[in-house]
Motif scaffolding. Structure first.
Motif, mmCIF file in Angstrom:
data_model
loop_
_atom_site.group_PDB
_atom_site.id
_atom_site.type_symbol
_atom_site.label_atom_id
_atom_site.label_comp_id
_atom_site.label_asym_id
_atom_site.label_seq_id
_atom_site.Cartn_x
_atom_site.Cartn_y
_atom_site.Cartn_z
ATOM 1 N N GLU A 377 0.049 7.839 14.275
ATOM 2 C CA GLU A 377 -1.267 7.479 13.741
ATOM 3 C C GLU A 377 -2.038 8.728 13.304
ATOM 4 O O GLU A 377 -2.758 8.699 12.297
ATOM 5 N N ALA A 378 -1.884 9.819 14.067
ATOM 6 C CA ALA A 378 -2.553 11.054 13.682
ATOM 7 C C ALA A 378 -2.038 11.548 12.338
ATOM 8 O O ALA A 378 -2.800 11.982 11.466
ATOM 9 N N PHE A 379 -0.725 11.481 12.163
ATOM 10 C CA PHE A 379 -0.133 11.841 10.879
ATOM 11 C C PHE A 379 -0.686 10.946 9.764
ATOM 12 O O PHE A 379 -1.089 11.427 8.707
ATOM 13 N N HIS A 380 -0.704 9.628 9.997
ATOM 14 C CA HIS A 380 -1.132 8.679 8.962
ATOM 15 C C HIS A 380 -2.605 8.868 8.613
ATOM 16 O O HIS A 380 -3.001 8.816 7.454
ATOM 17 N N ARG A 389 -0.223 5.254 0.887
ATOM 18 C CA ARG A 389 0.643 4.286 0.204
ATOM 19 C C ARG A 389 2.056 4.855 0.036
ATOM 20 O O ARG A 389 3.052 4.155 0.210
ATOM 21 N N ILE A 390 2.122 6.139 -0.282
ATOM 22 C CA ILE A 390 3.439 6.780 -0.419
ATOM 23 C C ILE A 390 4.164 6.787 0.923
ATOM 24 O O ILE A 390 5.367 6.537 1.001
ATOM 25 N N ALA A 391 3.417 7.070 2.003
ATOM 26 C CA ALA A 391 4.021 7.111 3.334
ATOM 27 C C ALA A 391 4.602 5.753 3.717
ATOM 28 O O ALA A 391 5.689 5.656 4.286
ATOM 29 N N ARG A 392 3.865 4.689 3.381
ATOM 30 C CA ARG A 392 4.369 3.348 3.693
ATOM 31 C C ARG A 392 5.695 3.081 2.988
ATOM 32 O O ARG A 392 6.672 2.646 3.620
ATOM 33 N N LEU A 464 6.962 -3.663 8.435
ATOM 34 C CA LEU A 464 8.270 -4.315 8.353
ATOM 35 C C LEU A 464 8.145 -5.831 8.351
ATOM 36 O O LEU A 464 8.832 -6.518 7.596
ATOM 37 N N SER A 465 7.265 -6.373 9.199
ATOM 38 C CA SER A 465 7.132 -7.828 9.264
ATOM 39 C C SER A 465 6.503 -8.388 8.004
ATOM 40 O O SER A 465 6.836 -9.494 7.567
ATOM 41 N N GLU A 509 4.319 -0.372 -7.659
ATOM 42 C CA GLU A 509 4.068 0.906 -7.010
ATOM 43 C C GLU A 509 5.133 1.236 -5.965
ATOM 44 O O GLU A 509 5.237 2.381 -5.508
ATOM 45 N N ALA A 510 5.926 0.213 -5.558
ATOM 46 C CA ALA A 510 6.979 0.460 -4.566
ATOM 47 C C ALA A 510 8.252 1.005 -5.208
ATOM 48 O O ALA A 510 9.147 1.464 -4.502
#
Length: 969
Positions: A377-380, A389-392, A464-465, A509-510
């Motif tokens: 979470e700290a990273f995000h 969005r890129i991280a996701r 993921l879900s 965008e994905a």
């Protein structure tokens, strides 16, 4: 009166919100005092009141104890606790500790696996390491099974490898192309070109062994040591590799390198335990697992203490006693927690007080699971909106979705991502995720550092879900794009039609630029093809219009003549085809080569049920002609036969066309009349004419040996026996009108349990239901009885099925236990709905045999019923609709009436035993028969033979173009 609790700040953030929820739960439980809660929860009053005090987040164990004492939902509160951990992490990201300290100064590895260079800091697994080293010194193959996070990679790399110091080693993960990866690693070690080596490995499994010997021969001391081959994350063969042939070639190469007599390789495989069943589907590996596999379990208390304390001591640090107790209590007995433990220790080290690792620092890091979520979470939270969005998309791309197993990490080449320049947002996200040790970048490969992140980061779980179905489509699109580019953008590999339509809804965008280019090219190709089709249709329409006028005239003139000629030709062909099929059946045992050609030519002349059945019938293979009884294991791969001379033989039918004799035993005093395997195929039971029950250990089918011999107590011939699904009970049915139940939990000492009476005449077949709670028996009294054997000592009859007009000779359950199949001397078989065995219901009736039905079975998929009869035929019935089964095929035997029919593991394969003691192996799939008929041909049918069997037809031998190097006519 007890003192009231301190009021909470209404704007206090996630920590105070959590405390407020705990207080509301206590109010809903009737506001019990904390003294009462302490008695229920077995925690002190101060601990429980502090949990709802809002000053610090309680541990998960304390939270669940508080909830349990108040009667709350523990599962729901565990989710609430984890969300609070993540929220607190996001709130405090600005105060996160400095991560710029060199990773090498930390005494703990975090999520990353230990490497060979970390051997001096790898503690706690000394006993397991010694066991593995001893195993590899004695044997050349090791298969290490363990849960994700149990430390398999670390113990092999940092524990085992250093014990073989000075020995050359290959350490790699399979990836999507395991054989290619093996070639690259081996070529680097042997200093040769990987391309030719890859081709040689694919063509010849002995290549790995030979190159290993060649490499060792070039070393300064060619007689010292062997090549150690460690294949880490072996489960990638099933999650990433899509090429079954490459997978089989890779496994075959490894097994040959480890098992050949002059081997210079020692092979170690690290496999996640939930992929054990996948490994059992690889035939060569199944045989090797018995002596090669070692499980990795959770660490003991002492091992955990060593793993926690000794790295700290080595770094000049101390571990607070309370922290040590909390960590060992949280990790003990839990498989797969070592990465979480290591990461929590790393985060606690970042928050150390002087040279001391404290419980306060551990709690500030978020606790055991929370530490990882807090880091993520700290990273995000430190990313911009665009970078988030890129991280996701990046993290989702790095996960391989499980098919019946847990999700796993996926290694991705750098070029699969978009813009990789140092200044791009993608590069920034990669840099920060790598610095946080969430991702690992090795050369141009990127992967999640450990799979523990998948289960412990709530945000990733939500991603993921939410996107699971789209992720499957996206993953397929990524693979298709790679194939397209590898084939130089071949237009034949582009998506079209339904496949293209399904991926159009993927969010733009994905997609990477490569994937977008693939989709654009697919849409362009589809539009071009549609335009070309429309033009062709218009031209054809004009041409057809002109031709129709001419054709109407021509067809009118010749139609009658052609129709008459076709009718005569069709009738002639029909007669010749049926005659050829009958002749082929008669020739099957005398001249199989000619019989196969006649049957195949008849099918080419007229394809119908009779010619299809005739072709399949002549291709059966006779295994033995002196057999009284047979049995097949539940997986259909092993056959047991009882021969006339009283001996037993075991056969491998993994390839039914190439049966292999495995072993034999000669301890039976008389020929067995009934045989049955236990559910795991490791025990074989049999009863002979002497009415004695014998049990054999067939765990190693090449060396079976007897376990016990017991008198059944029956006073007349024993017709059948069956073993319960759990392997603990055997039922025997006898002509003395009774059934006897035996406890064989200890096969060496069977114990009599019960005698079941109720039938008025001979008891013939007995069979357990798949769940083991019901026993079905058939009798000459024309009834089928169902017995409740949940407690074998008290097994009452619960239903009687009365619909047959003659003796009951055969019974079988479907694999789901909902349908019972019975065969009778009245020439019929019947289907029964036994979903509720106390209220069975009559379903469909199978009419077709002209003699008694002696054996019945379901195929493993449950959609097909196989019956065998005294009329010498095997009949296959489509039984998807249980009320209206339809005959699909009928195969004829020349060996007289059939006594037993059993399905095998290969699709369409069955084995039969006839009343003249002959075993035949059949394949009931017509397409298989067409493809393999010519393999039985030794001499091409001559012109004279052709003219005798097909007078008036041009000479067209069906197998003229076939040879053994090119087995397709």
């Amino acid at each position: 009166m007890p003192r009231g609790e301190r009021p909470l700040d209404a704007e206090g953030g996630p920590l105070l919100d959590f405390a407020a929820k705990l207080r509301r739960l206590r109010e809903q439980a009737g506001s019990p005092t904390y003294r009462d809660l302490a008695r229920r929860a077995h925690y002190s009053i101060a601990t429980l009141s502090g949990a709802a005090g809002g000053r610090q987040l309680p541990t998960l164990a304390v939270t669940l104890a508080y909830v349990r004492a108040c009667g709350g939902d523990e599962q729901e509160w565990e989710l609430t606790w984890r969300r609070t951990v993540a929220a607190c992490a996001a709130e405090t990201v600005g105060a996160a500790p400095d991560r710029t300290i060199e990773a090498a100064s930390a005494p703990y590895a975090g999520l990353a696996s230990f490497q060979e260079a970390d051997a001096d800091t790898f503690f706690g697994r000394e006993n397991l390491t010694g066991k593995l080293v001893e195993h590899l010194k004695k044997k050349r193959l090791l298969v290490l099974f363990g849960a994700s996070g149990s430390g398999k990679s670390s113990v092999l790399r940092a524990g085992v490898l250093p014990k073989f110091s000075g020995t050359p080693a290959l350490v790699f993960t399979p990836g999507p192309h395991p054989l290619e990866e093996c070639a690259i690693q081996l070529a680097a070690r042997a200093r040769i070109t990987p391309g030719p080596l890859y081709a040689e490995l694919a063509a010849e499994p002995r290549t790995l062994h030979r190159v290993a010997r060649q490499t060792l021969a070039r070393s300064p001391n060619p007689t010292d040591g062997d090549l150690i081959v460690i294949v880490d994350q072996f489960e990638e063969l099933f999650t990433l590799c899509r090429d079954a042939e490459e997978r089989d070639a890779f496994v075959t190469s490894l097994l040959h390198a480890a098992q050949t007599p002059d081997s210079r390789c020692r092979v170690a495989l690290a496999v996640r335990s939930d992929f054990y069943t996948h490994c059992t589907r690889l035939p060569g590996l199944v045989d090797a697992l018995a002596d090669a596999h070692i499980p990795v379990g959770p660490m003991t208390i002492d091992e955990l203490r060593a793993a926690i304390v000794r790295p700290a001591v080595r770094a000049g640090l101390t571990v607070e006693g309370a922290l040590l107790a909390a960590l060992t209590a949280a990790a003990h007995g839990r498989p797969g927690t070592l990465p979480l433990l290591s990461h929590a220790l790393l985060e606690t080290w970042h928050r150390r007080r002087g040279n001391a690792l404290t419980l306060a620092g551990f709690q500030a890091a978020g606790g055991f699971e929370g530490a990882l979520a807090q880091t993520a979470e700290a990273f995000h939270s430190g990313l911009s909106d665009t970078q988030q969005r890129i991280a996701r998309q990046l993290f989702l791309r790095l996960i391989a979705l499980g098919e019946g197993t847990e999700d796993t990490k996926r290694r991705v080449p750098r070029h699969e991502l978009d813009d990789t320049s140092d200044t791009s947002d993608t590069a920034q996200v990669l840099e920060q995720a790598t610095r946080a040790r969430l991702l690992t970048v090795d050369g141009d490969r990127i992967e999640i550092t450990h799979e523990a992140l998948i289960s412990c980061w709530p945000r990733l779980g939500r991603w993921l879900s939410e996107d699971r179905d789209q992720l499957r489509l996206h993953r397929a699109l990524t693979e298709a794009t790679a194939v397209w580019e590898s084939l130089h953008r071949d237009p034949d590999t582009l998506y079209r039609g339904a496949r293209l339509a399904t991926v159009k809804d993927l969010p733009k965008e994905a997609l990477t630029a490569r994937e977008s280019a693939f989709l654009d090219a697919s849409e362009t190709a589809e539009r071009t093809e549609a335009l070309r089709v429309r033009r062709r249709v218009r031209r054809l329409r004009r041409l057809v219009t002109a031709l129709i006028v001419l054709l109407v005239c021509a067809v009118t003139a010749v139609g009658f003549a052609v129709h008459s000629q076709q009718t005569v030709t069709a009738q002639r062909n029909h007669v010749l085809a049926l005659k050829a099929v009958d002749t082929a059946a008669a020739l099957r045992t005398r001249d199989r080569s000619l019989a196969a050609q006649l049957a195949l030519a008849a099918h080419h002349l007229e394809s119908n049920a009779a010619t299809r059945n005739g072709l399949s019938s002549v291709l059966s293979r006779t295994l033995d002609s002196h057999t009284h009884a047979l049995a097949v294991t539940r997986d259909g791969r092993t056959l047991a036969t009882a021969r006339d001379d009283g001996s037993l033989e075991l056969w491998s039918l993994a390839d039914p066309q190439r049966p292999t004799r495995l072993g034999a035993i000669d301890d039976h005093a008389d020929s067995a009349l009934a045989l049955a395997f236990g559910p795991r195929g490791d025990v074989l039971a049999g009863v002979g004419r002497d009415r004695e029950m014998r049990l054999w250990d067939v765990t190693d089918p090449r060396h079976p040996h007897p376990l016990s011999k017991t008198s059944t107590g029956h006073t007349d011939l024993v017709f059948s026996l069956d073993v319960s699904p759990d392997g603990s009970t055997i039922a025997t049915g006898s002509y003395d009108h009774t059934i006897r139940l035996w406890n064989v939990s200890d096969p060496a000492r069977p114990r009599f349990l019960n005698r079941l009476t109720g039938h008025s005449l001979n008891v013939k077949p007995v069979v357990f239901s798949p769940d083991g709670t019901t026993l079905a028996s058939g009798s000459d009294d024309r009834t089928v009885r169902l017995w409740d054997v949940t407690d074998p000592l008290h097994a009452p009859a619960i239903a009687v099925l009365k619909d047959h007009d003659d003796f009951i000779d055969a019974l079988a359950y479907s694999r789901d236990g909902r349908t019972l199949l019975s065969g009778s001397d009245d020439h019929t078989a019947r289907l029964w709905d036994v979903t509720n065995p106390r209220q069975p219901r009559r379903l469909g009736r199978l009419d077709g045999h002209t003699g008694m039905v002696t054996s019945v079975e379901f195929t493993p998929d449950g959609r097909t019923v196989v019956t065998a009869g005294q009329d010498g035929t095997v009949r296959l019935w489509e039984a998807t609709d249980r009320s209206h089964p339809v005959e699909r095929a009928s195969l004829s035997s020349l060996s007289g009436g059939l006594a037993v029919v059993l399905p095998l593991s290969a699709p369409g394969a069955i084995v039969t035993l006839s009343h003249d003691h002959t075993i035949d192996i059949w394949n009931t799939d017509p397409s298989w028969a067409l493809a393999h008929a010519c393999t039985h041909v030794r001499t091409t049918i001559s012109r004279a033979q052709w003219s005798r069997h097909f007078p008036g037809l041009d000479y067209r031998p069906p197998c003229a173009g076939w040879n053994r190097t090119s087995p397709h006519p």
